[in-house]
Design a protein around this motif. Structure first.
Motif, PDB file in Angstrom:
ATOM      1  N   GLY A 176      13.710  15.703   2.675  1.00  0.00           N
ATOM      2  CA  GLY A 176      15.018  16.120   3.187  1.00  0.00           C
ATOM      3  C   GLY A 176      15.369  15.298   4.413  1.00  0.00           C
ATOM      4  N   LYS A 177      16.069  15.939   5.352  1.00  0.00           N
ATOM      5  CA  LYS A 177      16.533  15.185   6.519  1.00  0.00           C
ATOM      6  C   LYS A 177      15.406  14.880   7.490  1.00  0.00           C
ATOM      7  CE  LYS A 177      17.951  19.292   9.174  1.00  0.00           C
ATOM      8  NZ  LYS A 177      19.086  19.951   9.842  1.00  0.00           N
ATOM      9  N   HIS A 178      14.268  15.618   7.400  1.00  0.00           N
ATOM     10  CA  HIS A 178      13.150  15.357   8.305  1.00  0.00           C
ATOM     11  C   HIS A 178      12.013  14.601   7.638  1.00  0.00           C
ATOM     12  CE1 HIS A 178      14.696  17.781  11.625  1.00  0.00           C
ATOM     13  NE2 HIS A 178      15.051  18.693  10.736  1.00  0.00           N
ATOM     14  N   LEU A 179      12.054  14.400   6.346  1.00  0.00           N
ATOM     15  CA  LEU A 179      10.961  13.733   5.644  1.00  0.00           C
ATOM     16  C   LEU A 179      11.532  12.891   4.515  1.00  0.00           C
ATOM     17  CD1 LEU A 179       7.874  13.394   5.064  1.00  0.00           C
ATOM     18  CD2 LEU A 179       8.120  15.268   3.441  1.00  0.00           C
ATOM     19  N   GLN A 180      11.095  11.610   4.452  1.00  0.00           N
ATOM     20  CA  GLN A 180      11.518  10.715   3.393  1.00  0.00           C
ATOM     21  C   GLN A 180      10.308   9.947   2.898  1.00  0.00           C
ATOM     22  OE1 GLN A 180      14.718   8.208   4.698  1.00  0.00           O
ATOM     23  NE2 GLN A 180      16.079   9.929   5.214  1.00  0.00           N
ATOM     24  N   LEU A 181      10.225   9.758   1.576  1.00  0.00           N
ATOM     25  CA  LEU A 181       9.130   9.022   0.945  1.00  0.00           C
ATOM     26  C   LEU A 181       9.698   7.809   0.235  1.00  0.00           C
ATOM     27  CD1 LEU A 181       7.116  11.988  -0.624  1.00  0.00           C
ATOM     28  CD2 LEU A 181       6.784  10.921   1.596  1.00  0.00           C
ATOM     29  N   HIS A 182       9.105   6.629   0.450  1.00  0.00           N
ATOM     30  CA  HIS A 182       9.559   5.381  -0.159  1.00  0.00           C
ATOM     31  C   HIS A 182       8.365   4.658  -0.746  1.00  0.00           C
ATOM     32  CE1 HIS A 182      13.535   5.860   1.608  1.00  0.00           C
ATOM     33  NE2 HIS A 182      12.962   6.063   2.804  1.00  0.00           N
ATOM     34  N   ASP A 183       8.632   3.853  -1.789  1.00  0.00           N
ATOM     35  CA  ASP A 183       7.593   2.997  -2.356  1.00  0.00           C
ATOM     36  C   ASP A 183       8.231   1.695  -2.797  1.00  0.00           C
ATOM     37  OD1 ASP A 183       8.042   3.130  -5.514  1.00  0.00           O
ATOM     38  OD2 ASP A 183       8.360   5.168  -4.708  1.00  0.00           O
ATOM     39  N   SER A 184       7.427   0.635  -2.795  1.00  0.00           N
ATOM     40  CA  SER A 184       7.904  -0.692  -3.197  1.00  0.00           C
ATOM     41  C   SER A 184       6.719  -1.482  -3.733  1.00  0.00           C
ATOM     42  CB  SER A 184       8.549  -1.425  -2.004  1.00  0.00           C
ATOM     43  OG  SER A 184       7.605  -1.573  -0.950  1.00  0.00           O
ATOM     44  N   TYR A 185       7.011  -2.672  -4.282  1.00  0.00           N
ATOM     45  CA  TYR A 185       5.958  -3.511  -4.862  1.00  0.00           C
ATOM     46  C   TYR A 185       6.099  -4.928  -4.327  1.00  0.00           C
ATOM     47  CZ  TYR A 185       2.955  -5.838  -8.274  1.00  0.00           C
ATOM     48  OH  TYR A 185       1.969  -6.575  -8.864  1.00  0.00           O
ATOM     49  N   ASP A 186       5.027  -5.450  -3.731  1.00  0.00           N
ATOM     50  CA  ASP A 186       4.991  -6.818  -3.202  1.00  0.00           C
ATOM     51  C   ASP A 186       4.455  -7.721  -4.306  1.00  0.00           C
ATOM     52  OD1 ASP A 186       4.697  -9.175  -1.876  1.00  0.00           O
ATOM     53  OD2 ASP A 186       3.580  -8.341  -0.159  1.00  0.00           O
ATOM     54  N   ARG A 187       5.373  -8.482  -4.951  1.00  0.00           N
ATOM     55  CA  ARG A 187       4.972  -9.307  -6.080  1.00  0.00           C
ATOM     56  C   ARG A 187       4.101 -10.476  -5.657  1.00  0.00           C
ATOM     57  NH1 ARG A 187       7.524  -8.020 -10.686  1.00  0.00           N
ATOM     58  NH2 ARG A 187       9.325  -6.618 -10.542  1.00  0.00           N
ATOM     59  N   ASN A 188       4.287 -10.975  -4.422  1.00  0.00           N
ATOM     60  CA  ASN A 188       3.495 -12.120  -3.977  1.00  0.00           C
ATOM     61  C   ASN A 188       2.024 -11.728  -3.816  1.00  0.00           C
ATOM     62  OD1 ASN A 188       5.793 -13.755  -3.899  1.00  0.00           O
ATOM     63  ND2 ASN A 188       6.296 -13.065  -1.806  1.00  0.00           N
ATOM     64  N   ASN A 189       1.787 -10.593  -3.160  1.00  0.00           N
ATOM     65  CA  ASN A 189       0.400 -10.165  -2.914  1.00  0.00           C
ATOM     66  C   ASN A 189      -0.097  -9.184  -3.968  1.00  0.00           C
ATOM     67  OD1 ASN A 189       0.314 -11.638  -0.500  1.00  0.00           O
ATOM     68  ND2 ASN A 189       1.360  -9.967   0.594  1.00  0.00           N
ATOM     69  N   LYS A 190       0.785  -8.768  -4.900  1.00  0.00           N
ATOM     70  CA  LYS A 190       0.442  -7.810  -5.949  1.00  0.00           C
ATOM     71  C   LYS A 190      -0.124  -6.530  -5.341  1.00  0.00           C
ATOM     72  CE  LYS A 190      -0.303 -11.305  -9.520  1.00  0.00           C
ATOM     73  NZ  LYS A 190      -1.238 -11.841 -10.540  1.00  0.00           N
ATOM     74  N   VAL A 191       0.691  -5.946  -4.452  1.00  0.00           N
ATOM     75  CA  VAL A 191       0.270  -4.747  -3.724  1.00  0.00           C
ATOM     76  C   VAL A 191       1.401  -3.729  -3.796  1.00  0.00           C
ATOM     77  CG1 VAL A 191      -0.308  -3.792  -1.469  1.00  0.00           C
ATOM     78  CG2 VAL A 191      -1.286  -5.971  -2.170  1.00  0.00           C
ATOM     79  N   TYR A 192       1.050  -2.464  -4.108  1.00  0.00           N
ATOM     80  CA  TYR A 192       2.015  -1.367  -4.053  1.00  0.00           C
ATOM     81  C   TYR A 192       2.032  -0.819  -2.625  1.00  0.00           C
ATOM     82  CZ  TYR A 192       2.101  -1.285  -9.166  1.00  0.00           C
ATOM     83  OH  TYR A 192       2.247  -1.600 -10.491  1.00  0.00           O
TER      84      TYR A 192
END
Length: 1216
Positions: A176-192
């Motif tokens: 909500g307004k006090h908590l946010q979760l994000h994720d992404s993928y680094d293709r160069n280093n192959k790391v989530y």
């Protein structure tokens, strides 16, 4: 209902060994960095690590520990010191970083750092994580970001990541307004990359967090904490974090969920809680129970079930399975049901799967009983079982219990010296069994492995102490679920006793010199010194160590060997010294014809009267002689005790025997090899030549260790001690007895344990610190100046036991003119000696003489004392007796007067006899009616005013009750019975009404009154014999004339006429009627004499046409899911009800995750009732569960929360 929370309270943390943790620090190159940590307890061993390797103190790294405070100082910091460090205490590990910057760089401290301003955490390639989230700090109102990285090079599918606060709160539903979760993928280093942003932090956000990452076949987790700095803000009410439908999401008031709500202090009005529960829906039960303080929820539900309705009677089962069964592992179990229909087919299910016949599963059918036999039960058989007959099921659960682990080889007592290795060994009945070790009642845990080491080898278990100290003394216990074994460990300071010291020697040239000593410890080594310098062995000088004996042997003695010799034991601050004197013989010129002379004073000393030699040693006596010509030497042993002159002297010749004489020109040598007791006596040496003769007597005394004493005697035994007594040995070895050494052992053990290290001077000793109920044996050694005797024979086996405590609750139950009845309870402590019985005595008031009241002992806890004098005032006492003796007496507080007390007669009629007693014909009747009255009252029975016939009715009377017994009840036994008790002119009466009933006779005059259409009207009269009970109804049956198979039309029918419908046209029917009372149906039935014929008609029935109705309906939940709190390890179920047409398809979710593919969950649907079964849940199974119903008309879903209570998981275990 809002949860009240004071935000000023400290946040909830998981258990840790550290109260203060070191933090990540940034320093300039060349400076000094100090890291500090504080442990919860003092004395905990702390290790410091750098990049996973242990650090040791040197000039660069300074490690200090003062009490519970520990510090690490790093001097002259260089670029190579930029690394990840860790501090370890027990099972807790805390990591921190040291950042090294070049000189001249400026550090800025930001109160609320943005995510990009945070230093990049070090790589930590452990498990699935590349980078783990690190501990963080933030001020109130600030923002903070936690980041973790997961290696994705080897993953075919994106991993699943969950964020938790505390132990169980999933943060995925709190975005909500006090908590946010994000994720992404680094293709160069192959790391989530996964990030958790906390916005506008509050004090309640502080605490422990956890990040979990999982793939198809791997799992990893990481713990980190958040510290929030700022002023304490109090909130009176906090909104419920589980509120649904908020447009911005719920606020993260986590600590409010972890605290109990404040108890209500307002007084509640007097209300009927059970009436409220009876009217309330089941979803409100838990709320009402909490409101009115009901804690036993299971008991509440059982009582409500009894109040609301009786359990529905099963039509398929006469007897169902029990709710649960228990069987030992390896044994067999039988599950049995009884069916109403013997021909019904039965299926057996295990965890919902049908069981097939095999060698372990056997199905049996005996009449209407069905039996499932499971042979050789294993832990895999611990499951839920069902017996299915048609559509009915009988459920049960089988618990397989592992057999108790027995100790087949117990621990043994040990006595060791300080610093020695201790190893306790025991053997149990099964391999891999779990055992628990205790010291003086305190458990020894695995965390203390730096002190204690635990080892398993098959069935054997070991407790090892590498370097023992005085503090390790005590009783050690090994426990299993089937027994325990106790052994004592005694740690003694190192103490060396000298049994034989080295003695001064005087030897001639080229002779042999032997120095010998004996010490108490055969493992002690030592060195030999000559005038303070160590003796180096060679071909002529030899050093030997055999057992407790140390020897220095010098062959071909020369004048240079004359010196002071010493033996120094290693590890002890004293030595043993002696001198070696070299004998130099000088030959002077003497004139011829010199009379012979024996020179016993050749050393310038007076001639010795007695020569003492230790048994087993060699005696060598050089006797110089003179005379010219060379005299003849004769050695004789003089037996002064003999009366015969012939036996007085025994001539010793020059031989090679054990006792021999060697002759030389100027001296003779008397030798005894291995001196023995018979060698003791007076030896006479005679020298003769033509000029004369000379004589000398030499007394030889042989001394030895004492003979072993006789077996000691045990003269007194207590709860944990015994008194041992013994007699001196018959032979003391020729030296005074210095003292005794006492040893003990357990009867079945082979290891003796020494009880004293200082010699016992007395002839008795009190041995303590024994275990009650264990059989021991004793033996002892006698010690003199020569050494220690062989051990005595073992004493008779004995067991330390103590007398029991006094009997309790001694009371006088009854008194008459010449008897008294006493009652008491057994002692609170009986002990290992058991209980042989009780001794009862009495004493007149004013006297001190106690008289036995019974002959011998009584094993009962009551006694009737007879033949007492009326009017005497007596005291009574009772003692408990066992092998150890008598207990303290239990006394009556006041004297008892021997005089019967008049008591008015009165009946105590049981409640069930206050109403009519109903019995069936043929049953046994046994009526017991207690009464009171003293003296013994007269009892009289009558029936309807007449005396009872003794041939049909048995009457037995005692002092406290009367019994009426009828072996086989008949109709004529019915009636009113009166019983009267009478004492002089006082009496009491009671009346008992008895009704003996039987099955009724058949009804009378059954006839067909009318027949029309498909119906027949019947009529009959009540039976002539009602069986002495009211007719409760009738059973009407019909039978087709063609088959004559009877079918029930009505049962429990109360009228005497009926109409039988739905008969088939063209058939003829007979009818019969049974009468029924409380005993059952009549033996025979009344049957119609003629059949009833149902005539055919020509009319054709045309059914009306109806428009088909559309029954389609969207799913709708008629009974909601109820939030529950269950205990970890016990099966849990969630249930709800749904309706819809066509039948909806059901889906179950946990925290929005579909559960259809998870084998841990089982879904059931029966007649619209939906059930989700969670088998043996753990705390991680808690969360929000959703049930979703879908059909072509729509969908519906419902949600509830499940909390699983269990043992708190410590952060220490997670870190490890």
């Amino acid at each position: 209902m809002p949860i009240k929370k004071q935000t000023g309270e400290p946040p909830l943390f998981l258990a840790s060994a550290f109260t203060k943790k070191p933090k990540t620090t940034e320093v300039v190159e060349g400076d000094t960095a100090v890291f500090e940590a504080e442990t919860e307890k003092t004395g905990i061993k702390v290790k410091w690590q750098r990049a996973g390797a242990e650090m040791f103190e040197n000039e660069k790294y300074i490690i200090k520990a003062e009490g519970n405070k520990h510090s690490l100082t790093i001097n002259n910091i260089g670029r190579e010191d930029d690394a990840t460090y860790a501090v370890i205490a027990g099972s807790s590990k805390v990591k921190f970083d040291l950042k090294v910057k070049e000189p001249g760089m400026i550090f800025v401290s930001v109160p609320a750092p943005a995510p990009e301003a945070q230093p990049e955490p070090p790589l930590d390639p452990v498990g699935l994580f590349v980078t783990r989230p690190q501990d963080g700090e933030v001020t109130v109102g600030g923002n903070i970001t936690f980041t973790c990285k997961v290696a994705g090079a080897s993953m075919l599918k994106k991993p699943s990541v969950k964020w938790f606060k505390g132990k169980w709160m999933d943060l995925g539903s709190k975005v909500g307004k006090h908590l946010q979760l994000h994720d992404s993928y680094d293709r160069n280093n192959k790391v989530y990359i996964y990030e958790m942003h906390i916005i506008q932090a509050k004090m309640t956000y502080a605490g422990g967090y956890r990040c979990e990452v999982s793939t198809k076949d791997k799992f990893d987790s990481c713990n980190f904490s958040l510290i929030v700095h700022g002023k304490i803000i109090c909130f009176q009410h906090y909104r419920n974090v589980f509120a649904e439908g908020h447009e911005d999401g719920a606020e993260l008031d986590f600590s409010a969920l972890l605290k109990k709500s404040e108890p209500k202090t307002e007084s509640q009005p007097d209300v009927d809680v059970w009436d409220i529960l009876r009217r309330a829906p089941p979803s409100e039960y838990e709320k009402i129970a909490f409101q009115y303080g009901i804690t036993d929820l299971r008991g509440m539900l059982k009582r409500l079930k009894r109040i609301k309705k009786e359990e529905k009677k099963s039509t398929a089962f006469l007897q169902k399975l029990d709710p649960a069964y228990q069987v030992d592992k390896g044994q067999k179990i039988k599950l049995m049901v009884e069916l109403a229909n013997p021909d019904a087919e039965v299926k057996w299910l295990k965890n919902g799967q049908e069981i097939q016949v095999s060698g372990r599963y056997i199905f049996e059918a005996v009449g209407n009983k069905r039996i499932l036999t499971i042979n050789h039960c294993s832990l895999a058989d611990d499951a839920a079982y069902q017996c299915v007959v048609d559509e009915e099921k009988s459920f049960t659960e089988l618990f397989v219990k592992e057999p108790p682990i027995l100790i087949s080889h117990p621990l043994e007592d040990q006595v060791v010296m300080v610093g020695e290795r201790v190893e306790f060994e025991c053997e149990v009945s099964e391999e891999g069994a779990a055992v628990k070790w205790e010291k003086d009642g305190i458990e020894l845990k695995r965390e203390e492995t730096f002190k204690y080491r635990f080892k398993k080898d098959g069935k054997k278990h070991y407790l090892i102490i590498n370097e023992s100290t005085k503090e390790d003394s005590g009783h050690y216990t090994v426990k299993t679920n089937g027994g325990e074994s106790v052994a004592e460990l005694i740690i003694q300071e190192k103490k060396l006793e000298v049994y034989q010291s080295i003695a001064d020697l005087t030897v001639r040239a080229r002779d042999q010199a032997v120095f010998k000593c004996e010490v108490s410890d055969e493992n002690v080594k030592g060195i030999w010194l000559k005038n303070g310098k160590e003796v180096i062995p060679d071909e002529r000088i030899k050093i030997s160590h055999i057992g407790r004996i140390h020897k220095l042997t010098i062959d071909d003695v020369t004048p240079e060997d004359e010196a002071d010799y010493s033996f120094v034991p290693e590890g002890f601050a004293y030595n043993l010294s002696a001198k070696l004197r070299f004998l130099e013989i000088k030959i002077d010129f003497v004139p011829r014809q010199e009379p012979p002379k024996i020179h016993l004073d050749f050393m310038g000393q007076a001639a010795p009267d007695t020569i003492v030699v230790v048994a087993g040693n060699k005696l060598r006596l050089d006797v110089p002689i003179s005379g010219d010509p060379i005299p003849t030497v004769i050695w004789q042993k003089v037996n002064k005790a003999s009366k015969s002159p012939e036996d007085e002297e025994v001539l010793l010749s020059e031989t090679e025997g054990r006792v021999r004489v060697e002759m030389h020109e100027d001296h003779c040598i008397f030798i005894i090899e291995g001196a023995e007791k018979p060698d003791e006596g007076v030896y006479r040496v005679t020298v003769k030549n033509p000029a004369g003769e000379d004589k000398a007597d030499i007394t030889v005394k042989v001394i030895d260790v004492p003979d072993p004493p006789e077996a000691p005697k045990i003269i007194d035994v207590g709860e944990d001690y015994c008194t041992v007594q013994w007699q001196p040995p018959k032979y003391d070895g020729g030296q005074p007895i210095l003292g005794y050494i006492l040893e003990r052992k357990k009867k079945k053990s082979y290891r003796w344990m020494r009880l004293n290290f200082d010699l016992l001077k007395e002839l008795s000793y009190e041995a303590k610190r024994m275990i009650e109920g264990v059989v021991y044996e004793m033996r002892l050694y006698a010690v003199n100046s020569i050494g220690m005797s062989r051990p005595s024979p073992a004493s008779q086996p004995f067991m330390p036991i103590a007398p029991p405590s006094e009997p309790t609750h001694l009371t006088v139950e009854d008194i008459s003119d010449s008897t008294v009845t006493l009652k008491w309870r057994p002692p609170e402590r009986i002990g290992a000696g058991g209980l042989d019985g009780y001794n009862v005595e009495y004493c007149k008031e004013g006297s001190t003489e106690w008289v036995p009241a019974l002959q011998g002992l009584t094993e009962r806890t009551s006694a009737l004392i007879k033949d007492l004098v009326t009017g005497d005032k007596l005291y009574f006492r009772v003692r408990a007796i066992n092998l150890a003796g008598e207990s303290e007496p239990a006394l009556t507080k006041e004297p008892v007067t021997i005089q019967e007390i008049l008591q008015r007669p009165k009946f105590w009629l049981p409640r069930y006899l206050r109403q009519t007693l109903v019995k069936k014909v043929g049953e046994t009747i046994n009526i017991v009616i207690p009464f009171q009255g003293k003296p013994r009252p007269k009892v009289t029975w009558t029936k309807d005013g007449q005396t009872l016939d003794a041939k049909e009715v048995g009457i037995r009377n005692s002092t406290t009750d009367t019994i009426l017994f009828i072996r086989k009840a008949e109709h004529h036994h019915s009636g009113t019975y009166e019983v009267e008790v009478q004492i002089e002119n006082m009496n009491d009466k009671v009346a008992i009404t008895m009704q003996i009933m039987d099955k009724p006779g058949p009804p009378q005059n059954v006839k067909i009154i009318d027949v029309w259409g498909f119906n027949v009207a019947l009529e009959w009269k009540p039976p002539q014999d009602d069986g002495n009970a009211q007719i409760s109804g009738y059973t009407i049956q019909k039978a087709d004339k063609k088959t004559m198979e009877w079918y029930t039309v009505f049962d429990h029918y109360r009228r005497t006429n009926c109409v039988v419908s739905d008969l088939i046209m063209g058939n003829e029917y007979y009818f019969r009627v049974f009468s029924e009372n409380l005993c059952g149906l009549s033996e025979t039935a009344a049957t119609t004499k003629t059949p009833a014929y149902i005539q055919k008609t020509g009319a054709i029935y045309k059914p009306p046409s109806y428009k088909e109705h559309d029954f389609s309906e969207a799913p709708k939940f008629t009974h909601p899911l109820v939030s529950r709190s269950v205990i970890s390890g016990y099966n849990a179920t969630l249930s709800c009800a749904v309706r819809g047409s066509p039948k909806p398809k059901i889906f179950w979710y946990k925290n929005k995750v579909d559960l259809s593919g998870d084998a841990k969950y089982r879904m059931f649907s029966k007649h619209g009732v939906l059930t989700l079964e969670i088998r043996k849940p753990s705390p991680f199974d808690g969360g929000f569960y959703t049930c979703k119903a879908v059909n072509e008309c729509g969908e519906a879903e419902i949600e509830c929360r499940l909390d699983v209570r269990g043992n708190q998981i410590s952060v220490d275990n997670i870190l490890l």
